[in-house]
Scaffold this active site. Structure first.
Site, PDB file in Angstrom:
ATOM      1  N   HIS A  97      -0.888   5.680   7.240  1.00  0.00           N
ATOM      2  CA  HIS A  97      -2.027   4.821   6.922  1.00  0.00           C
ATOM      3  C   HIS A  97      -2.100   3.753   8.005  1.00  0.00           C
ATOM      4  O   HIS A  97      -1.084   3.135   8.336  1.00  0.00           O
ATOM      5  CB  HIS A  97      -1.878   4.139   5.566  1.00  0.00           C
ATOM      6  CG  HIS A  97      -2.843   2.994   5.371  1.00  0.00           C
ATOM      7  ND1 HIS A  97      -4.206   3.173   5.410  1.00  0.00           N
ATOM      8  CD2 HIS A  97      -2.634   1.662   5.190  1.00  0.00           C
ATOM      9  CE1 HIS A  97      -4.797   1.995   5.241  1.00  0.00           C
ATOM     10  NE2 HIS A  97      -3.879   1.066   5.106  1.00  0.00           N
ATOM     11  N   HIS A 118      -5.033   1.029  10.567  1.00  0.00           N
ATOM     12  CA  HIS A 118      -6.341   0.378  10.734  1.00  0.00           C
ATOM     13  C   HIS A 118      -6.892   0.591  12.140  1.00  0.00           C
ATOM     14  O   HIS A 118      -7.723  -0.185  12.599  1.00  0.00           O
ATOM     15  CB  HIS A 118      -6.204  -1.116  10.464  1.00  0.00           C
ATOM     16  CG  HIS A 118      -5.551  -1.450   9.161  1.00  0.00           C
ATOM     17  ND1 HIS A 118      -4.966  -2.672   8.913  1.00  0.00           N
ATOM     18  CD2 HIS A 118      -5.377  -0.728   8.042  1.00  0.00           C
ATOM     19  CE1 HIS A 118      -4.464  -2.683   7.684  1.00  0.00           C
ATOM     20  NE2 HIS A 118      -4.694  -1.513   7.138  1.00  0.00           N
ATOM     21  N   HIS A 125     -11.709  -0.462   6.070  1.00  0.00           N
ATOM     22  CA  HIS A 125     -10.269  -0.675   6.003  1.00  0.00           C
ATOM     23  C   HIS A 125      -9.490   0.110   7.059  1.00  0.00           C
ATOM     24  O   HIS A 125      -8.825  -0.481   7.907  1.00  0.00           O
ATOM     25  CB  HIS A 125      -9.818  -0.310   4.586  1.00  0.00           C
ATOM     26  CG  HIS A 125      -8.366  -0.499   4.309  1.00  0.00           C
ATOM     27  ND1 HIS A 125      -7.827  -0.342   3.059  1.00  0.00           N
ATOM     28  CD2 HIS A 125      -7.337  -0.822   5.120  1.00  0.00           C
ATOM     29  CE1 HIS A 125      -6.525  -0.568   3.103  1.00  0.00           C
ATOM     30  NE2 HIS A 125      -6.206  -0.859   4.342  1.00  0.00           N
ATOM     31  N   GLU A 145       0.798  -1.228   0.000  1.00  0.00           N
ATOM     32  CA  GLU A 145       0.000   0.000   0.000  1.00  0.00           C
ATOM     33  C   GLU A 145       0.835   1.284   0.000  1.00  0.00           C
ATOM     34  O   GLU A 145       0.331   2.356   0.323  1.00  0.00           O
ATOM     35  CB  GLU A 145      -0.983  -0.023   1.169  1.00  0.00           C
ATOM     36  CG  GLU A 145      -1.991  -1.160   1.037  1.00  0.00           C
ATOM     37  CD  GLU A 145      -3.187  -0.953   1.928  1.00  0.00           C
ATOM     38  OE1 GLU A 145      -4.308  -0.853   1.385  1.00  0.00           O
ATOM     39  OE2 GLU A 145      -3.027  -0.887   3.173  1.00  0.00           O
TER      40      GLU A 145
END
Lengths: 269, 269, 269, 269
Positions: free
Chosen positions: B96, B98, B167, B77
């Protein structure tokens, strides 16, 4: 130790307990009024409470100025403490923190924060919500000057705790041990009330009579109160620092030791 | 250390803090733009952030290709980072992750995620929800190529945080310290809002003026911001790595030490 | 190590991970099918998963009888494993646990447990609730014989997870690594869904196409999957035990090391 | 060790387990009836359960007076124990605690606390809520004398657990191991029910037949029960103290060892 040194030692313990109990993190602070100079109070320099030692304690006047030369950074929000000590001669110790579980009660009036559990009684029957925007409009929400500190103190009035909308809370008490206790149980009381609301039905709050009864029984050196103070201090790794003015050092991990010195009258709980 | 080495050292610290604060686990990553080459960024190779050291940092071009030979696995990613750095010249760092407590806000529009607490102000007034399915239909939900990264960046627009449906989230900021701060407080703001909603009544969000006021006051090396960075680094066991470009190494566990070096002007909070 | 020893070593790791991730406590267990004897499986003797070592692993026939002499206590609920292995030739590993955050979904049909986050996709589109009372009336809720194990397997059908009303869940997968992953993310998916429901509005579940896409991409030794397995193992203190059939021991705390051995094709995530 | 010493050793273990499992903190206590003198019970002096050792155990008469000279502080609420032991000859052990997650169920009758998970079955089908105010009006909510202890016991009746409004709970059982188990699973059952209620739909409680079936199967030294006791003791750091009357010391961290001594009959779960 002198009484003053004892008090400052307790202030270090209070910082460590509040950090270990997750009432404060990098932010939040606890202060105590000078025992001999009511127009002064002690508060740490700008440092995470978890790291604070005796050397980090600074003496302030009620308008938030350090007494004598202080080159180190100090907390911007020291005005919370000065404002409350000025307005409330009965108050000897103040905590300001962002404890997560009370934040939501400052965001809505849907469920007023009130005592529902016995350990929460010390927050008092009424917990006002102070919104800095009411008087100061759009700010960064921090209590950054004397006027804002005074306005918060005015909103606190004669209560023990005020929620600060979108920010945290301020708690005021008759002793360091009480203000720490209040700050640890405030989030627990908030969680119990929050969950109860989801269970449906009518919630039974503590009655004014119950709050008064608990308040009357309170003493910072009662076996009950002391046990929690010493327990929390040991959990926070500063059990060795714990002393009692009336007895000197208490051995780490032997919280109830002091009781052995009062054979005549059995203190209990 | 050179400025670049300082920055990469901070990137290691950022990885460890995000892991210790449970923003990332085995997954999730943080990147920083190359200070001298705006068309490049630094991101770790494929490794859990908790384990990352300087040697694990890899330099990438904005299209997600490693600069020079890189035989080790890299994050699939990485295109999230490239896409945002490409679209947002003002952005110097990207996260980024979760983080569990923000996931639910990406699953429904019933309660939009907005700032309700002062520490949450940096997420900005609007937090768009990007649904990869809108443009790419049924996928494994991972941002696996340049086009998907660009689409996410487009949804992010000029905001600071975008939720990714089912996500996680992507956060963009002016500095590593700010993007870490934003990522740590994002879940806290989410929890405060989630609980407030259950308390009933109308919720008071931060006003645009309050968000702006906090934003204006922000500086990555202010005493306030620095205190949290150093506190989190010490909790994560990398306090020793912490340095300030303007001052070199700060001693572990003495976060506010630097203040002593600015006698003239008292920084505070 | 032989393939069989590798597998049993992984079974020990699986036990420790599930304990450390709080999927199991004193109760709950994980099994793996014998690679060469589909009519046999391996499961620990009666012991808390946190304490399990290689010596505690016992071989069973599908009807739940230990192969050879076994004087030590074994799990009463071994029939869960036998029942599923018997009914599902495609299943290589089974977990039964009481993970707290999934229990509520087995108590009501008000909000069916379905995948809402990408890491939860492996639980599959449908998670049936098996109620032991439907066929067996009033019991102690434990799966205590072959018939009850077969009935649970029948309710599981071709799905990956079945909730057991008032008790816990059973998960079945193609590999140990997958069944552990499924068991760790099952409670996380449950929490995300539980919170989303409280936020109001319509919830977006993963589509069948998204579930299929993730399923197609799954491989127990992909860099992505492996990273979590190694991360969890290190957190659980058994990083040293981790090996890959294709590569032998991986160094503790260097989860992505294996990638360095595949220069040709860059694996990523 | 003699049977009595074994029992007092188990009482120390019980204190440590309840502290480690967060059923008690600075407050809360566990007692056991004297095996040879039904009119006496053992309870620690006033000390946080986490710190309790054999020397801290005190023998009491049912009216809450220490047997023989006791100069150390004792728990104020010892009357809870005396009252229940007096009213319930079948009860051998009692716990009083403030476990946070059960408090909300004592604040409202909106959702009665009943068993929904198999491990919660031992709390029994009915959990009455005792409100000290009903008979004693405004108090500090503490059970501070014989009369209040008797009134609580009366409200408990033949049940196993009574919630104490705004305060906590009292649990009574046939053995120390059972009362500890009940106290650990009571909050878990409460959380499962609390969450289920938020999921909507009709909640399936354990049936009376299921509660009875589990109760019939209960034995303090069954492999199942023993496994949890030993697991919790090891987690609490007192695994070395664990003994079985029938077998003497069990090695720390080898909870199921004892099973090896019963080759004839295979105990299981």
């Amino acid at each position: 130790m002198s009484n003053l040194e004892n008090l400052l030692n307790d202030l270090v313990i209070a910082n460590r307990i509040l950090a270990n109990e997750e009432v404060v993190d990098a932010y939040g602070h606890v202060s105590v009024r000078h025992p001999d100079r009511p127009d002064r109070f002690f508060l740490a320099r700008s440092l995470a409470p978890e790291f604070i030692t005796r050397d980090d304690i600074v003496e302030f006047t009620l308008d938030g100025n350090p007494v004598g030369k202080e080159k180190r950074a100090v907390y911007l929000e020291r005005f919370i403490h000065g404002g409350i000590f000025e307005a409330r001669p009965d108050v000897m110790a103040v905590v300001h923190a962002h404890a997560e579980d009370i934040l939501s009660f400052g965001l809505t009036e849907g469920t007023p924060l009130r005592p529902v559990i016995h350990s929460g009684s010390f927050i008092g029957a009424k917990v006002p919500i102070w919104d800095i925007a009411d008087k100061f409009g759009d700010t960064n929400l921090l209590v950054a000057n004397v006027e804002q500190g005074q306005d918060l103190a005015k909103s606190l009035g004669s209560n023990n705790v005020a929620l600060m909308r979108g920010h945290g809370f301020a708690a005021a008490a008759r002793s360091l041990i009480e203000v720490v206790r209040m700050s640890v149980y405030l989030p627990r009381n908030a969680r119990a009330l929050w969950r109860a609301r989801q269970l449906g039905g009518e919630i039974k709050y503590l009655s004014q009579g119950e709050i008064d009864a608990r308040n009357r029984g309170y003493s910072p050196y009662s076996v009950e109160t002391w046990r929690a103070w010493h327990y929390w201090a040991n959990k926070a790794g500063v059990g060795k620092l714990v002393t009692r003015p009336d007895q000197g050092k208490a051995p780490a991990k032997k919280p109830a030791k002091e009781a052995a010195k009062k054979p005549a009258k059995r203190k209990s709980r």
